[in-house]
Design a protein around this motif. Sequence first.
Motif, PDB file in Angstrom:
ATOM      1  N   SER A 192       0.756  -1.463   0.038  1.00 33.61           N
ATOM      2  CA  SER A 192      -0.016  -0.087  -0.033  1.00 33.61           C
ATOM      3  C   SER A 192       0.938   1.322  -0.095  1.00 33.61           C
ATOM      4  CB  SER A 192      -1.179  -0.302   1.297  1.00 33.61           C
ATOM      5  OG  SER A 192      -0.075  -0.099   2.410  1.00 33.61           O
ATOM      6  N   THR A 193       2.177   1.104  -0.564  1.00 34.50           N
ATOM      7  CA  THR A 193       3.140   2.232  -0.431  1.00 34.50           C
ATOM      8  C   THR A 193       2.557   3.408  -1.277  1.00 34.50           C
ATOM      9  OG1 THR A 193       4.910   0.488  -0.442  1.00 34.50           O
ATOM     10  CG2 THR A 193       5.392   2.938  -1.138  1.00 34.50           C
ATOM     11  N   THR A 194       2.501   4.668  -0.851  1.00 36.48           N
ATOM     12  CA  THR A 194       2.258   5.900  -1.515  1.00 36.48           C
ATOM     13  C   THR A 194       3.455   6.066  -2.428  1.00 36.48           C
ATOM     14  OG1 THR A 194       1.258   6.815   0.128  1.00 36.48           O
ATOM     15  CG2 THR A 194       2.083   8.396  -1.376  1.00 36.48           C
ATOM     16  N   VAL A 195       2.979   5.890  -3.912  1.00 36.13           N
ATOM     17  CA  VAL A 195       3.884   6.454  -4.702  1.00 36.13           C
ATOM     18  C   VAL A 195       3.723   7.654  -5.486  1.00 36.13           C
ATOM     19  CG1 VAL A 195       5.104   5.853  -7.254  1.00 36.13           C
ATOM     20  CG2 VAL A 195       4.378   3.892  -5.492  1.00 36.13           C
ATOM     21  N   CYS A 196       4.567   8.680  -5.286  1.00 33.23           N
ATOM     22  CA  CYS A 196       4.413  10.137  -5.656  1.00 33.23           C
ATOM     23  C   CYS A 196       4.752  10.052  -7.457  1.00 33.23           C
ATOM     24  CB  CYS A 196       5.112  11.094  -4.904  1.00 33.23           C
ATOM     25  SG  CYS A 196       4.721  10.844  -3.296  1.00 33.23           S
ATOM     26  N   TYR A 197       3.994  10.643  -8.182  1.00 33.54           N
ATOM     27  CA  TYR A 197       4.045  10.613  -9.562  1.00 33.54           C
ATOM     28  C   TYR A 197       4.004  11.847  -9.959  1.00 33.54           C
ATOM     29  CZ  TYR A 197      -0.701   9.083  -9.061  1.00 33.54           C
ATOM     30  OH  TYR A 197      -1.997   8.832  -8.801  1.00 33.54           O
ATOM     31  N   PRO A 198       4.782  12.564 -11.169  1.00 36.35           N
ATOM     32  CA  PRO A 198       4.638  13.692 -11.595  1.00 36.35           C
ATOM     33  C   PRO A 198       3.456  13.733 -12.638  1.00 36.35           C
ATOM     34  CG  PRO A 198       6.536  12.698 -12.880  1.00 36.35           C
ATOM     35  CD  PRO A 198       6.091  11.643 -11.474  1.00 36.35           C
ATOM     36  N   PHE A 199       2.888  14.985 -12.683  1.00 32.25           N
ATOM     37  CA  PHE A 199       1.630  15.200 -13.666  1.00 32.25           C
ATOM     38  C   PHE A 199       2.410  15.549 -15.145  1.00 32.25           C
ATOM     39  CE2 PHE A 199      -2.034  16.024 -10.756  1.00 32.25           C
ATOM     40  CZ  PHE A 199      -1.625  14.884 -10.080  1.00 32.25           C
ATOM     41  N   SER A 200       3.479  16.079 -15.152  1.00 30.81           N
ATOM     42  CA  SER A 200       4.145  16.627 -16.195  1.00 30.81           C
ATOM     43  C   SER A 200       5.845  16.414 -16.112  1.00 30.81           C
ATOM     44  CB  SER A 200       3.611  18.104 -16.763  1.00 30.81           C
ATOM     45  OG  SER A 200       4.148  19.010 -15.661  1.00 30.81           O
ATOM     46  N   ASP A 201       6.336  16.768 -17.035  1.00 33.14           N
ATOM     47  CA  ASP A 201       7.639  16.908 -17.132  1.00 33.14           C
ATOM     48  C   ASP A 201       8.414  15.664 -16.642  1.00 33.14           C
ATOM     49  OD1 ASP A 201       7.555  19.312 -18.486  1.00 33.14           O
ATOM     50  OD2 ASP A 201       7.464  20.269 -16.503  1.00 33.14           O
ATOM     51  N   LEU A 202       7.950  14.548 -16.848  1.00 31.18           N
ATOM     52  CA  LEU A 202       8.412  13.066 -16.351  1.00 31.18           C
ATOM     53  C   LEU A 202       9.891  12.944 -17.446  1.00 31.18           C
ATOM     54  CD1 LEU A 202       8.842  10.495 -14.894  1.00 31.18           C
ATOM     55  CD2 LEU A 202       7.528   9.497 -16.653  1.00 31.18           C
ATOM     56  N   ASP A 203      11.154  13.090 -16.694  1.00 35.70           N
ATOM     57  CA  ASP A 203      12.210  12.904 -17.777  1.00 35.70           C
ATOM     58  C   ASP A 203      12.843  11.584 -17.767  1.00 35.70           C
ATOM     59  OD1 ASP A 203      14.308  13.327 -19.524  1.00 35.70           O
ATOM     60  OD2 ASP A 203      15.415  14.793 -18.016  1.00 35.70           O
ATOM     61  N   LEU A 204      12.731  10.661 -18.795  1.00 34.68           N
ATOM     62  CA  LEU A 204      13.343   9.506 -18.901  1.00 34.68           C
ATOM     63  C   LEU A 204      14.804   9.439 -19.438  1.00 34.68           C
ATOM     64  CD1 LEU A 204      10.392   7.347 -20.112  1.00 34.68           C
ATOM     65  CD2 LEU A 204      11.224   7.702 -17.719  1.00 34.68           C
ATOM     66  N   SER A 205      15.089  10.684 -19.705  1.00 29.39           N
ATOM     67  CA  SER A 205      16.738  10.670 -20.360  1.00 29.39           C
ATOM     68  C   SER A 205      17.847   9.991 -19.435  1.00 29.39           C
ATOM     69  CB  SER A 205      17.243  12.294 -20.704  1.00 29.39           C
ATOM     70  OG  SER A 205      17.086  12.870 -19.442  1.00 29.39           O
ATOM     71  N   PRO A 206      17.596   9.890 -18.188  1.00 29.31           N
ATOM     72  CA  PRO A 206      18.866   8.993 -17.477  1.00 29.31           C
ATOM     73  C   PRO A 206      18.702   7.602 -17.816  1.00 29.31           C
ATOM     74  CG  PRO A 206      17.653  10.465 -15.918  1.00 29.31           C
ATOM     75  CD  PRO A 206      16.920  10.671 -17.163  1.00 29.31           C
ATOM     76  N   TYR A 207      17.547   7.363 -18.412  1.00 31.32           N
ATOM     77  CA  TYR A 207      17.398   5.810 -18.591  1.00 31.32           C
ATOM     78  C   TYR A 207      17.436   5.410 -20.307  1.00 31.32           C
ATOM     79  CZ  TYR A 207      15.498   6.709 -14.255  1.00 31.32           C
ATOM     80  OH  TYR A 207      15.455   7.619 -12.892  1.00 31.32           O
ATOM     81  N   ILE A 208      17.567   6.424 -21.031  1.00 32.10           N
ATOM     82  CA  ILE A 208      17.661   6.361 -22.582  1.00 32.10           C
ATOM     83  C   ILE A 208      19.011   6.094 -22.918  1.00 32.10           C
ATOM     84  CG2 ILE A 208      17.018   7.593 -24.681  1.00 32.10           C
ATOM     85  CD1 ILE A 208      14.651   6.721 -23.275  1.00 32.10           C
ATOM     86  N   SER A 209      19.105   5.070 -23.949  1.00 33.84           N
ATOM     87  CA  SER A 209      20.402   5.047 -24.518  1.00 33.84           C
ATOM     88  C   SER A 209      20.844   6.106 -25.460  1.00 33.84           C
ATOM     89  CB  SER A 209      20.246   3.841 -25.374  1.00 33.84           C
ATOM     90  OG  SER A 209      21.269   3.489 -26.239  1.00 33.84           O
ATOM     91  N   THR A 210      22.071   6.415 -25.713  1.00 39.47           N
ATOM     92  CA  THR A 210      22.342   7.546 -26.593  1.00 39.47           C
ATOM     93  C   THR A 210      22.265   7.285 -28.124  1.00 39.47           C
ATOM     94  OG1 THR A 210      24.593   6.469 -26.859  1.00 39.47           O
ATOM     95  CG2 THR A 210      24.419   8.115 -25.097  1.00 39.47           C
ATOM     96  N   SER A 211      21.723   6.144 -28.494  1.00 43.38           N
ATOM     97  CA  SER A 211      21.449   5.793 -29.779  1.00 43.38           C
ATOM     98  C   SER A 211      19.923   6.181 -30.007  1.00 43.38           C
ATOM     99  CB  SER A 211      21.453   4.305 -30.203  1.00 43.38           C
ATOM    100  OG  SER A 211      20.711   3.284 -29.179  1.00 43.38           O
ATOM    101  N   CYS A 212      19.142   6.334 -29.003  1.00 43.46           N
ATOM    102  CA  CYS A 212      17.741   6.822 -29.148  1.00 43.46           C
ATOM    103  C   CYS A 212      17.474   8.166 -29.067  1.00 43.46           C
ATOM    104  CB  CYS A 212      17.076   6.193 -27.706  1.00 43.46           C
ATOM    105  SG  CYS A 212      15.226   6.655 -27.877  1.00 43.46           S
ATOM    106  N   CYS A 213      16.734   8.670 -30.256  1.00 46.90           N
ATOM    107  CA  CYS A 213      16.455  10.061 -30.460  1.00 46.90           C
ATOM    108  C   CYS A 213      15.095  10.514 -30.228  1.00 46.90           C
ATOM    109  CB  CYS A 213      16.898  10.269 -32.009  1.00 46.90           C
ATOM    110  SG  CYS A 213      15.937   9.312 -33.288  1.00 46.90           S
ATOM    111  N   ASN A 214      14.315   9.538 -29.627  1.00 51.81           N
ATOM    112  CA  ASN A 214      12.777  10.085 -29.245  1.00 51.81           C
ATOM    113  C   ASN A 214      12.702  11.200 -28.154  1.00 51.81           C
ATOM    114  OD1 ASN A 214      13.014   7.081 -30.193  1.00 51.81           O
ATOM    115  ND2 ASN A 214      11.057   7.074 -30.094  1.00 51.81           N
TER     116      ASN A 214
END
Length: 273
Positions: A192-214
Amino acid sequence: ESATAFGCLVADMWLGKFDYVSPEAFHSIFGKRYPAFSRRTQHDAQEFLICVLDDLHEAFKEVRAQLCQERQSPAAGASTRSLSGTSIITQLFEGQLSYAIRCLTCRALTDRPESFTVLSLPIPSTRVCSLQDCLECFFQPDMLTRNNQIHCYWCGGNQDATVTASITKAPQIIIFHLKRFAWQDKHRRKLSTTVCYPFSDLDLSPYISTSCCNNTEYSLCAVVNHAGDLDYGHYTAFCKHSVTKHWYSFDDAQVTKIPDSAVQADTAYLLFY
């Protein structure tokens, strides 16, 4: 048949003639292909979602392949075949992960690609954490030792290794499944953990490969909530209207406009960005 029923359901929803729309017809037809979901018993929303996406993909890719065959000459058969495995589902929801596996003996590096439509994220706390904490936990390097050793092609035997995941193709719509149902002391329980999630500007760049241009920044568009425990539960949804940008709560036949502040809930189970 299920794709047609889904199309009718979406059309009825957007007509705006009704206070609410029942998915009974779609559920009945879908249950013929997946009998487990035809019974009125408790089911997992994530498992249901994956089956729906797979079913719609299979239906739409067949239509796409037929259209390609009709529009293209026999000489263009190669491109027809390359399109036959895609659909609107893969265009919207399918992403690509790459698992970088490094042998700790010879340091050889191999990449293992894997497609996904839903990312199942571990919840690293029992009280409160953020979605970023869940992502960090999922993407952190892992050790493969003992029974999990790899067979290294270069060493010619089983060796310890590290594995690190990264996103090589970011989908247009990314779905996160929060793993609230976990094993503890040989018993399955709900977190029942409270997971706080953003409504906007969720940045996935730390987990994105350098080959990905999306594009790697996302905004929240829907939440599936689960209230209850392992034996009994109730699903509701929060959805953001794509035109008015207002949030609505869907609770069976009750559809109500809600403030943005109400969208952050302790019951969040699936997040759509």
